[in-house]
Every structure is written in structure tokens, then in C-alpha cells.
Design a protein around this motif. Structure first.
Motif, PDB file in Angstrom:
ATOM      1  N   TYR A 104      27.752  40.274  69.978  1.00 23.88           N
ATOM      2  CA  TYR A 104      27.981  38.939  69.150  1.00 23.88           C
ATOM      3  C   TYR A 104      28.999  38.187  69.970  1.00 23.88           C
ATOM      4  O   TYR A 104      29.132  37.019  70.014  1.00 23.88           O
ATOM      5  N   GLN A 105      30.247  38.880  70.534  1.00 19.29           N
ATOM      6  CA  GLN A 105      31.380  38.290  70.708  1.00 19.29           C
ATOM      7  C   GLN A 105      31.008  37.565  72.128  1.00 19.29           C
ATOM      8  O   GLN A 105      31.459  36.451  72.156  1.00 19.29           O
ATOM      9  N   GLU A 106      30.325  38.268  72.844  1.00 12.51           N
ATOM     10  CA  GLU A 106      29.958  37.817  74.400  1.00 12.51           C
ATOM     11  C   GLU A 106      29.268  36.603  74.152  1.00 12.51           C
ATOM     12  O   GLU A 106      29.347  35.632  74.855  1.00 12.51           O
ATOM     13  N   THR A 117      29.316  34.554  71.793  1.00  8.58           N
ATOM     14  CA  THR A 117      29.936  33.350  70.864  1.00  8.58           C
ATOM     15  C   THR A 117      30.922  32.798  72.141  1.00  8.58           C
ATOM     16  O   THR A 117      30.658  31.507  72.131  1.00  8.58           O
ATOM     17  N   GLN A 118      31.305  33.570  73.001  1.00  8.27           N
ATOM     18  CA  GLN A 118      32.295  33.018  74.054  1.00  8.27           C
ATOM     19  C   GLN A 118      31.343  32.323  75.043  1.00  8.27           C
ATOM     20  O   GLN A 118      31.882  31.328  75.410  1.00  8.27           O
ATOM     21  N   ARG A 119      30.110  32.729  75.243  1.00  7.23           N
ATOM     22  CA  ARG A 119      29.169  32.000  76.370  1.00  7.23           C
ATOM     23  C   ARG A 119      29.052  30.494  75.701  1.00  7.23           C
ATOM     24  O   ARG A 119      29.181  29.596  76.368  1.00  7.23           O
ATOM     25  N   LEU A 120      28.544  30.597  74.309  1.00  2.00           N
ATOM     26  CA  LEU A 120      28.196  29.601  73.881  1.00  2.00           C
ATOM     27  C   LEU A 120      29.363  28.150  73.738  1.00  2.00           C
ATOM     28  O   LEU A 120      29.220  27.175  73.673  1.00  2.00           O
ATOM     29  N   ASN A 121      30.576  28.949  73.586  1.00  2.00           N
ATOM     30  CA  ASN A 121      31.709  28.052  73.236  1.00  2.00           C
ATOM     31  C   ASN A 121      32.642  27.760  74.326  1.00  2.00           C
ATOM     32  O   ASN A 121      33.647  27.614  74.330  1.00  2.00           O
ATOM     33  N   GLY A 166      34.007  30.920  82.586  1.00  2.00           N
ATOM     34  CA  GLY A 166      33.403  31.072  81.219  1.00  2.00           C
ATOM     35  C   GLY A 166      31.932  32.256  81.189  1.00  2.00           C
ATOM     36  O   GLY A 166      31.613  32.339  79.991  1.00  2.00           O
ATOM     37  N   GLU A 167      31.801  32.524  82.412  1.00  2.00           N
ATOM     38  CA  GLU A 167      30.524  33.363  82.620  1.00  2.00           C
ATOM     39  C   GLU A 167      30.760  34.685  82.436  1.00  2.00           C
ATOM     40  O   GLU A 167      29.791  35.714  82.355  1.00  2.00           O
ATOM     41  N   LYS A 168      31.890  35.200  82.403  1.00  2.00           N
ATOM     42  CA  LYS A 168      32.299  36.669  82.211  1.00  2.00           C
ATOM     43  C   LYS A 168      33.059  36.738  80.944  1.00  2.00           C
ATOM     44  O   LYS A 168      33.576  35.863  80.497  1.00  2.00           O
ATOM     45  N   TYR A 169      32.747  37.948  80.288  1.00  2.00           N
ATOM     46  CA  TYR A 169      33.306  38.285  78.857  1.00  2.00           C
ATOM     47  C   TYR A 169      34.731  38.804  79.434  1.00  2.00           C
ATOM     48  O   TYR A 169      34.898  39.886  79.724  1.00  2.00           O
ATOM     49  N   VAL A 170      35.502  37.984  78.635  1.00  3.35           N
ATOM     50  CA  VAL A 170      37.214  38.256  78.891  1.00  3.35           C
ATOM     51  C   VAL A 170      37.501  38.096  77.479  1.00  3.35           C
ATOM     52  O   VAL A 170      37.232  37.140  76.647  1.00  3.35           O
TER      53      VAL A 170
END
Length: 497
Positions: free
Chosen positions: A43-45, A47-51, A135-139
Motif C-alpha cells: 500500500y505504501q509503495e 501510494t508513493q508511486r501515485l503521489n 520516484g520509481e523506487k520505494y524509499v
């Protein structure tokens, strides 16, 4: 209790059930925890990708018309007020931070001001990584309002009026996290109740099937063991090598075979014991009856008997006493051999010298029956490695037996020959011989030959010889033809001087 449980021990079934239930529960808890972890991460990844472009959007939309800084260098708070109003209308779970080039927080816009003031700075390493990866990497980045914690974020660099820094937006504020945790708790509570019910149902079904399948071979073995216990001595586990517990199955079959074999041996021993007692009783009874008869005659007619008759009766009595003594000694000697109480003491000795001594010892007995007793090739000296006293006893029995069954004018020969690493010992006589159908049994305990021979049975003499050969790890063989004599042969290891 089911049929499966009846065929197995209650403790084993109980342990299997407990182990299986514990395994199912452990798997269920592990599944829920793993699912929760990866669901949140997913979910977090997402959300981060979308935003990921939210920070860039803020800079592009807000900073192009107005600077984030006033002429005096302070932060343009009205601009950020409008920004917060616009952002909150779209997403109330975000927090906006204005950072300088060193990561220090210049200003923050948050919905909830009840918490402690935000930290003075955040780490730039996650921000630079996020920007470099577009923004393509989950950080995860620092949460200014909760030091030590990390949250998903969006970030973008700005360069306005010569001042550089970053717009840093937390995508999951504390309020958002509280609402999310509450929903997650409710979700997993429902999931836990449903999972518990389904786990219980499936564990019962799978438990029955698993226990039935896993204990299939054990039930078969248990049934076979009970059959054997109840007297079915032929009960065996079929195809033991295909069993899941092949070692146990093979061990049971081998144990059952051993038990049955031992029972057969015990029955055979009991039969032979009865035969031995019957035969020995017969041979003891005869000399005892003779002794009693002659002693009674001496008592009743001592005054009327001549001196010669008295001497004759006393000699007969003496001979029968010797006969009884010899038989009793044989019984005692055989009993010790049978009970394995005799241990051979092997040493090198001259079998030739021993043979000379035995020939001399039996010369008188042989001469009395007009039998020629000789040693073949007496000039050669043969050395063997064996127990001298036991070998002497075996040769004595064989020579005595040969003289007993050889008619007057006959011959008994003891021959010694080198055969490779062994010495062949052969005792040959020209006596009555042994019937062919009796030859396989002459070494049995007190096995008597056919009554048609009108001779005393072979007694324990040959049985003792056989035991002595067994102690020396060798065998004795016999070749015989009726009315042509017999030849007994055995081998002892030669000793090289």
C-alpha cells in the motif's frame, strides 16, 4: 473413539493432534503477520508511486506565480496557507515541509497542531535517492513530527531567487496513520475470526486425513504385531521395504522369524532331551540290573559258590560298574560341552606323538579282541595348533568306537596326512559299518542305530566328538558301507615350526 485411534496408542494420537494443531496455528499466525507486513508495504509503495509528482506539482503550480520567500527573506506564509487549503481539500493526510539545501526545516504546513513541534531538520539521503530515481523506487524518509520513524514521502528541489532547497511532503501524516492502524486492526480482527473458524474446520478435516495417511503403515504393523501376540506365529508385515517405517517393519519380521526359530529349536531340544533321557535310562538300567542280580546271587549263595564263581561274579560286577562310570562321565562331559562351559586352549603340539600314546593305550583292548591297531606312517611328525586334551578325547572316542564295532581279525588304522595348511586325521576300521539311512544321525545326541545290528547304540561318544570339532571350527565326516567298515575324517590347522 474412531477405529484409527483404537488401533494406535492414545498418547501417540494425542501427540499427533497437538502437533498438527500447533503447526496450523503457527502457520495461521505467520500468514497473518506476513500478509500484514507485505500488504502495508504494498500500500505504501503504491501510494508513493501515485503521489511521486506531488512535490513537483506544488513547485510548478505555486512557485511560478509567487515566491515562497518574502522580500525580507522570511517565508511567504500566506502562500503556504493557500497551498495547505488546496492540498487539504484533496488529501487531509499530507504534511508539507519547506527545507533549505541542508535539510533544515524552514516552514511546515500540517493539519493537526496538537502534536509536538516538528524536528529542525531531516536527512537528505532518502530525498536525494528519491529524486535520483524519479520516484520509481520505494524509499522511506524521516518523519519530522515523529523522530525515529520513517514515512513515505514526495520530494522535489527548488531554486528561487538564488535560494535552493526542497519541498518535502509526508504522504501519511500521524492522523492518517492512526486511521489506517484502526482500519487495519478491524480488518485483521475480522480476518482473525474468519481465519480461526476456517483453520479449525480445515485442521479437523486435514488432521483426520493426515493422521490416517501418516499412520497407515503403523496401523498395519500394529495389527500384525497383535496377531503375532495372539498366537498367529505366521503373521508378518508384507512388503516391509515399501513401508514408510521400513526399518521397524524389517526389524519386526526378523524378530518374529528369530522367535519362531528359537521356539522350533526349543521344541527340538525338548524332543531330543526326552530321547536322551529314555536312551540313557535304558543303558543305565541294564548294568544296574546285572549288578543287582550278581550281588544278590553272591549274598544268597556265598556259602555254596566256588572261589572261581565268586571271582567271576565280582569281575562281571566290576565291569558293569566301569560301564556305569563311563556313561555317567560321558553325560557330564557332554553337558558341559552343550552348555558351552568348555573353552578350548589352543597350542601347538605333535599329533603324531599323541597318536602313538593312544595306540599304545588301546593296544591291550584291541589285542583282546584280536584286532590290529596301527598308526599309518608313524615315522612322520605332524604338528597341529589345537586344544590337546580335547583332541585326545575326540581320538579316544573314535578309536574306542572303532574297536567296539570291529569283528575279531579286523583292523583299525589311524592315519595322518598333510593337506595344504591342514592335517587330515582319519580313523578307519573294517567293522560292521553303518547303515546308509543311519549315517546322517550318528552325531546326534545318543541317537541309536537300527536294532537289527543287535549292538549298543553309539551313545554320546560321537556327539562329544562333534562338539569338540565345533569348538575347533572344523567338521567331521563319515564314509561307511555295511559289512565293509567305516572311516571318520576331520582336519586341524597345521603348525609350522
Amino acid at each position: 473413539m474412531s477405529g484409527t485411534e483404537k488401533t494406535l496408542t492414545p498418547k501417540l494420537v494425542k501427540k499427533l493432534w497437538l502437533a498438527f494443531i500447533a503447526l496450523i496455528l503457527l502457520m495461521g499466525v505467520s500468514y497473518m503477520l506476513i500478509t500484514s507486513y507485505f500488504s502495508k508495504k504494498h500500500y505504501q509503495e503504491t501510494t508513493q508511486r501515485l503521489n511521486a509528482e506531488v512535490a513537483n506539482h506544488v513547485i510548478d503550480e505555486k512557485f511560478k506565480d509567487a515566491s515562497p520567500f518574502l522580500a525580507d527573506g522570511s517565508v511567504n506564509k500566506p502562500l503556504f496557507g493557500d497551498l495547505m487549503h488546496d492540498m487539504m481539500a484533496v488529501n487531509r493526510g499530507i504534511e508539507v515541509y519547506l527545507l533549505n539545501a541542508n535539510g533544515e526545516i524552514l516552514y511546515s504546513v500540517v493539519l493537526d497542531h496538537s502534536d509536538n513541534a516538528p524536528a529542525k531538520s531531516v536527512s537528505l539521503a532518502p530525498i536525494n535517492t528519491f529524486i535520483a530515481q524519479k520516484g520509481e523506487k520505494y524509499v522511506l524518509g524521516d518523519d519530522p513530527r515523529n523522530p525515529g520513524e520513517q514515512k513515505i514521502f514526495s520530494a522535489a528541489p527548488y531554486d528561487v531567487d538564488g535560494r535552493k532547497g526542497y519541498v518535502y511532503i509526508i504522504l501519511a501524516s500521524k492522523n492518517f496513520q492512526q486511521v489506517s492502524d484502526t482500519l487495519w486492526g478491524q480488518y485483521f480482527a475480522k480476518l482473525g475470526i474468519g481465519a480461526t473458524l476456517l483453520t479449525t474446520l480445515f485442521s479437523v478435516i486435514l488432521g483426520l486425513l493426515a493422521i490416517w495417511f501418516l499412520t497407515k503403515n503403523l496401523r498395519l504393523i500394529t495389527t500384525t504385531v497383535r496377531k503375532f501376540q495372539e498366537g498367529d506365529l505366521g503373521a508378518r508385515i508384507e512388503n516391509p521395504d515399501r513401508s514408510d517405517i521400513a526399518i521397524f517393519a524389517n526389524s519386526f519380521n526378523e524378530m518374529a522369524d528369530t522367535i519362531v526359530d528359537n521356539m522350533d529349536k526349543l521344541q527340538s531340544v525338548d524332543i531330543l532331551r526326552r530321547e536322551l533321557i529314555a536312551n540313557v535310562s535304558h543303558d543305565l538300567r541294564t548294568p544296574l540290573a546285572i549288578l543287582k542280580g550278581y550281588i544278590e546271587t553272591l549274598q544268597m549263595k556265598r556259602d555254596s559258590l566256588t572261589e572261581n564263581e565268586k571271582q567271576e561274579y565280582l569281575q562281571i560286577t566290576h565291569d558293569n560298574v566301569d560301564k556305569l562310570s563311563g556313561l555317567i562321565n560321558q553325560l557330564f562331559e557332554y553337558s558341559k560341552l552343550e552348555a558351552e562351559q568348555v573353552t578350548p586352549v589352543k597350542e601347538p603340539f605333535s599329533i603324531t606323538e599323541l597318536s602313538h600314546d593312544l595306540i599304545a593305550k588301546f593296544k591291550v583292548l584291541a589285542a583282546r579282541k584280536e584286532i590290529t591297531l596301527a598308526l599309518d606312517k608313524p615315522e612322520e611328525n605332524s604338528m597341529v595348533f589345537a586344544d590337546v586334551s580335547l583332541v585326545e578325547r575326540a581320538l579316544q572316542n573314535l578309536i574306542e568306537n572303532a574297536i567296539k564295532y570291529t569283528e575279531p581279525k579286523g583292523k583299525v588304522t589311524l592315519a595322518l596326512h598333510q593337506k595344504g595348511k591342514n592335517i587330515e586325521i582319519n580313523i578307519t576300521d573294517t567293522g560292521t559299518g553303518i547303515p546308509v539311512n543311519e549315517q546322517p544321525f550318528i552325531f546326534d545326541r545318543y541317537k541309536q542305530v537300527s536294532k537289527s545290528t543287535k549292538k549298543q547304540g553309539y551313545g554320546l561318544g560321537l556327539a562329544i566328538v562333534k562338539k569338540i570339532m565345533d569348538l575347533h571350527d572344523t567338521t567331521i565326516t563319515v564314509l561307511s558301507k555295511p559289512k565293509e567298515g567305516s572311516s571318520f575324517t576331520f582336519y586341524l590347522p597345521a603348525y609350522q615350526v
